[in-house]
Design a protein around this motif. Sequence first.
Motif, PDB file in Angstrom:
ATOM      1  N   GLN A  88       0.852  -1.190   0.000  1.00  0.00           N
ATOM      2  CA  GLN A  88       0.000   0.000   0.000  1.00  0.00           C
ATOM      3  C   GLN A  88       0.886   1.238   0.000  1.00  0.00           C
ATOM      4  OE1 GLN A  88      -2.702  -0.437   3.343  1.00  0.00           O
ATOM      5  NE2 GLN A  88      -4.015  -1.839   2.192  1.00  0.00           N
ATOM      6  N   HIS A  89       0.338   2.328  -0.515  1.00  0.00           N
ATOM      7  CA  HIS A  89       1.117   3.548  -0.683  1.00  0.00           C
ATOM      8  C   HIS A  89       0.414   4.715  -0.010  1.00  0.00           C
ATOM      9  CE1 HIS A  89       2.179   7.278  -2.939  1.00  0.00           C
ATOM     10  NE2 HIS A  89       3.393   6.807  -2.769  1.00  0.00           N
ATOM     11  N   CYS A  90       1.201   5.569   0.619  1.00  0.00           N
ATOM     12  CA  CYS A  90       0.684   6.815   1.204  1.00  0.00           C
ATOM     13  C   CYS A  90       1.665   7.936   0.894  1.00  0.00           C
ATOM     14  CB  CYS A  90       0.509   6.674   2.718  1.00  0.00           C
ATOM     15  SG  CYS A  90       0.155   8.245   3.572  1.00  0.00           S
ATOM     16  N   ALA A  91       1.119   9.106   0.587  1.00  0.00           N
ATOM     17  CA  ALA A  91       1.958  10.278   0.336  1.00  0.00           C
ATOM     18  C   ALA A  91       1.347  11.484   1.044  1.00  0.00           C
ATOM     19  CB  ALA A  91       2.077  10.545  -1.161  1.00  0.00           C
ATOM     20  N   VAL A  92       2.206  12.307   1.621  1.00  0.00           N
ATOM     21  CA  VAL A  92       1.783  13.539   2.280  1.00  0.00           C
ATOM     22  C   VAL A  92       2.702  14.643   1.784  1.00  0.00           C
ATOM     23  CG1 VAL A  92       1.285  14.674   4.469  1.00  0.00           C
ATOM     24  CG2 VAL A  92       1.107  12.186   4.309  1.00  0.00           C
ATOM     25  N   PHE A  93       2.149  15.642   1.132  1.00  0.00           N
ATOM     26  CA  PHE A  93       2.974  16.694   0.525  1.00  0.00           C
ATOM     27  C   PHE A  93       2.156  17.980   0.401  1.00  0.00           C
ATOM     28  CE2 PHE A  93       0.637  14.621  -2.814  1.00  0.00           C
ATOM     29  CZ  PHE A  93       0.302  15.628  -3.715  1.00  0.00           C
ATOM     30  N   GLY A  94       2.847  19.053   0.082  1.00  0.00           N
ATOM     31  CA  GLY A  94       2.154  20.312  -0.178  1.00  0.00           C
ATOM     32  C   GLY A  94       1.506  20.898   1.051  1.00  0.00           C
ATOM     33  N   ASP A  95       0.197  21.183   0.974  1.00  0.00           N
ATOM     34  CA  ASP A  95      -0.471  22.053   1.956  1.00  0.00           C
ATOM     35  C   ASP A  95      -0.918  21.501   3.315  1.00  0.00           C
ATOM     36  OD1 ASP A  95      -0.418  24.598   0.765  1.00  0.00           O
ATOM     37  OD2 ASP A  95      -1.838  23.939  -0.709  1.00  0.00           O
ATOM     38  N   PRO A  96      -0.853  20.336   3.793  1.00  0.00           N
ATOM     39  CA  PRO A  96      -0.455  19.165   3.009  1.00  0.00           C
ATOM     40  C   PRO A  96      -1.653  18.472   2.364  1.00  0.00           C
ATOM     41  CG  PRO A  96      -0.576  18.593   5.311  1.00  0.00           C
ATOM     42  CD  PRO A  96      -0.929  20.045   5.221  1.00  0.00           C
ATOM     43  N   HIS A  97      -1.366  17.779   1.294  1.00  0.00           N
ATOM     44  CA  HIS A  97      -2.302  16.863   0.665  1.00  0.00           C
ATOM     45  C   HIS A  97      -1.946  15.464   1.145  1.00  0.00           C
ATOM     46  CE1 HIS A  97      -3.227  20.266  -1.916  1.00  0.00           C
ATOM     47  NE2 HIS A  97      -1.930  20.355  -2.197  1.00  0.00           N
ATOM     48  N   VAL A  98      -2.971  14.685   1.414  1.00  0.00           N
ATOM     49  CA  VAL A  98      -2.765  13.333   1.914  1.00  0.00           C
ATOM     50  C   VAL A  98      -3.416  12.343   0.952  1.00  0.00           C
ATOM     51  CG1 VAL A  98      -3.153  11.719   3.811  1.00  0.00           C
ATOM     52  CG2 VAL A  98      -2.754  14.143   4.305  1.00  0.00           C
ATOM     53  N   GLN A  99      -2.624  11.444   0.416  1.00  0.00           N
ATOM     54  CA  GLN A  99      -3.135  10.312  -0.343  1.00  0.00           C
ATOM     55  C   GLN A  99      -3.018   9.105   0.565  1.00  0.00           C
ATOM     56  OE1 GLN A  99      -1.108   9.483  -4.011  1.00  0.00           O
ATOM     57  NE2 GLN A  99      -2.527   7.857  -4.597  1.00  0.00           N
ATOM     58  N   THR A 100      -4.139   8.570   1.033  1.00  0.00           N
ATOM     59  CA  THR A 100      -4.143   7.528   2.046  1.00  0.00           C
ATOM     60  C   THR A 100      -3.846   6.153   1.442  1.00  0.00           C
ATOM     61  OG1 THR A 100      -6.490   6.983   1.834  1.00  0.00           O
ATOM     62  CG2 THR A 100      -5.910   8.831   3.287  1.00  0.00           C
ATOM     63  N   PHE A 101      -3.682   5.165   2.328  1.00  0.00           N
ATOM     64  CA  PHE A 101      -3.454   3.792   1.893  1.00  0.00           C
ATOM     65  C   PHE A 101      -4.617   3.279   1.040  1.00  0.00           C
ATOM     66  CE2 PHE A 101      -0.569   3.053   5.751  1.00  0.00           C
ATOM     67  CZ  PHE A 101       0.577   3.120   4.974  1.00  0.00           C
ATOM     68  N   SER A 102      -5.821   3.781   1.283  1.00  0.00           N
ATOM     69  CA  SER A 102      -6.989   3.349   0.513  1.00  0.00           C
ATOM     70  C   SER A 102      -7.206   4.219  -0.722  1.00  0.00           C
ATOM     71  CB  SER A 102      -8.239   3.368   1.396  1.00  0.00           C
ATOM     72  OG  SER A 102      -8.414   4.632   2.009  1.00  0.00           O
ATOM     73  N   ASP A 103      -6.199   5.036  -1.074  1.00  0.00           N
ATOM     74  CA  ASP A 103      -6.202   5.864  -2.284  1.00  0.00           C
ATOM     75  C   ASP A 103      -7.238   6.980  -2.243  1.00  0.00           C
ATOM     76  OD1 ASP A 103      -4.784   6.372  -4.605  1.00  0.00           O
ATOM     77  OD2 ASP A 103      -6.277   5.402  -5.890  1.00  0.00           O
ATOM     78  N   GLU A 104      -7.595   7.416  -1.032  1.00  0.00           N
ATOM     79  CA  GLU A 104      -8.431   8.611  -0.899  1.00  0.00           C
ATOM     80  C   GLU A 104      -7.521   9.830  -0.843  1.00  0.00           C
ATOM     81  OE1 GLU A 104     -10.389   7.371   2.699  1.00  0.00           O
ATOM     82  OE2 GLU A 104     -12.250   6.968   1.599  1.00  0.00           O
ATOM     83  N   PHE A 105      -8.029  10.975  -1.289  1.00  0.00           N
ATOM     84  CA  PHE A 105      -7.200  12.175  -1.419  1.00  0.00           C
ATOM     85  C   PHE A 105      -7.836  13.308  -0.625  1.00  0.00           C
ATOM     86  CE2 PHE A 105      -4.460  15.213  -3.418  1.00  0.00           C
ATOM     87  CZ  PHE A 105      -3.408  14.471  -3.923  1.00  0.00           C
ATOM     88  N   TYR A 106      -7.041  13.916   0.269  1.00  0.00           N
ATOM     89  CA  TYR A 106      -7.529  15.009   1.094  1.00  0.00           C
ATOM     90  C   TYR A 106      -6.528  16.169   1.074  1.00  0.00           C
ATOM     91  CZ  TYR A 106     -10.489  11.343   3.116  1.00  0.00           C
ATOM     92  OH  TYR A 106     -11.376  10.316   3.290  1.00  0.00           O
ATOM     93  N   THR A 107      -7.079  17.386   1.206  1.00  0.00           N
ATOM     94  CA  THR A 107      -6.242  18.552   1.450  1.00  0.00           C
ATOM     95  C   THR A 107      -6.564  19.033   2.860  1.00  0.00           C
ATOM     96  OG1 THR A 107      -6.171  19.194  -0.868  1.00  0.00           O
ATOM     97  CG2 THR A 107      -5.692  20.900   0.738  1.00  0.00           C
ATOM     98  N   CYS A 108      -5.524  19.212   3.681  1.00  0.00           N
ATOM     99  CA  CYS A 108      -5.714  19.446   5.117  1.00  0.00           C
ATOM    100  C   CYS A 108      -5.141  20.788   5.550  1.00  0.00           C
ATOM    101  CB  CYS A 108      -5.044  18.331   5.917  1.00  0.00           C
ATOM    102  SG  CYS A 108      -5.468  16.669   5.372  1.00  0.00           S
ATOM    103  N   GLN A 109      -5.682  21.306   6.638  1.00  0.00           N
ATOM    104  CA  GLN A 109      -5.113  22.511   7.241  1.00  0.00           C
ATOM    105  C   GLN A 109      -4.436  22.174   8.570  1.00  0.00           C
ATOM    106  OE1 GLN A 109      -8.679  24.961   7.938  1.00  0.00           O
ATOM    107  NE2 GLN A 109      -8.422  24.555  10.120  1.00  0.00           N
ATOM    108  N   VAL A 110      -4.145  20.891   8.778  1.00  0.00           N
ATOM    109  CA  VAL A 110      -3.585  20.440  10.055  1.00  0.00           C
ATOM    110  C   VAL A 110      -2.367  21.273  10.447  1.00  0.00           C
ATOM    111  CG1 VAL A 110      -4.436  18.085   9.988  1.00  0.00           C
ATOM    112  CG2 VAL A 110      -2.359  18.649   8.753  1.00  0.00           C
ATOM    113  N   GLU A 111      -2.407  21.825  11.647  1.00  0.00           N
ATOM    114  CA  GLU A 111      -1.298  22.635  12.168  1.00  0.00           C
ATOM    115  C   GLU A 111      -0.797  21.985  13.449  1.00  0.00           C
ATOM    116  OE1 GLU A 111      -0.325  27.251  13.554  1.00  0.00           O
ATOM    117  OE2 GLU A 111      -2.190  26.772  12.515  1.00  0.00           O
ATOM    118  N   GLY A 112       0.522  22.019  13.658  1.00  0.00           N
ATOM    119  CA  GLY A 112       1.107  21.359  14.804  1.00  0.00           C
ATOM    120  C   GLY A 112       1.528  19.945  14.450  1.00  0.00           C
TER     121      GLY A 112
END
Length: 345
Positions: free
Chosen positions: A128-152
């Motif tokens: 399985q693959h996961c990537a976290v990059f940019g604002d950040p954008h999260v591509q999860t193990f289940s291939d869902e894609f989110y853009t987050c404002q997570v701080e801290g």
Amino acid sequence: MPARFLLDMLFLLVFCRHVCSQCKILRCNSQYLVATENLPEGPRRNAAFCRVLRSYSACTQRTARACRGNLVYHSTVYVIEDLMIRNNCTKEGPTDAPAPDRQDSETLGICDYRKSFAQEHGKPPTYQHCAVFGDPHVQTFSDEFYTCQVEGAWPLLDNNYVFVQATSTPRVRGSNATAISKLTIIFKDMKECIDEKVYQAAIDDLPAAFVDGSVNGGEKPGRSSLIIRERMPGRHVEIQALYIGTTIAVRQTGRQLSFAVQMAGEVALSFTEEQDLQLCVGGCPPSQRLSRSECHASEAHITVAQARLLCKESLPVEDAHFQACIFDVMTSGATNFSLAAHDEL
């Protein structure tokens, strides 16, 4: 072989686990025990036993420098000499090739996840693959894609083998977007394979070593199953954890870090209910998710059309990575942020 000597050797093997480090007398003892398991019966037995003893003696000589002052080593040398005298063995003569060290060979098998999985299940593992990059954008193990404002600080992974924490900070004034500024990766202690190892990266600081200065899994026999390599100095580090079928990439693009992992499916799912908050598993919580329309809150003043043209240069297919690129360029106003999505893709 005298039963008394075998008991003595077993004692030495156990005792040596606590006192031997650079001294490799344990390896010599283990090879001796393996070699004596299949000695022939009858008149050929003595000659075969003498070959084993000469091999045993040669092994102790090779580790003599490191074992200087080691009580177990000197006791072993004395026992070998005594056995050679009692069995009329000459010091010069043929020797046996060293028998495989059972402990090391078993450890190497345990510490190669792909091979051990294939042996047990008759097929290679799935990944399985996961990537976290940019604002950040999260591509999860289940291939869902989110853009987050997570701080801290937020956990990207938290399973039985690996813990990864990302620290995100605001990227542009007036925008909800954040970017990863620090990553902490902990490889948990695992039996024969590796000692616990910690890797930390920050903006402009991507070391090619773990926190303790090492580049592998430590002192355990399977240490080579965890290796860190520098792919591009100061910009791209790769960590291979063969013992859990995992490869991790840490990159810096512009003023942000990115994280990508390929992990065996069985390992990715090895966590408890208490470890359910993992961005790579469930994405960011609903309250922390951003839509593309929210990127217009920034002061970057780059239009959608301008961002599309820029992202099209490196991302010809208009997929989730392409949309992430548009978001990043518009919120940051920095053209080099188009590279983050390209790198992760």
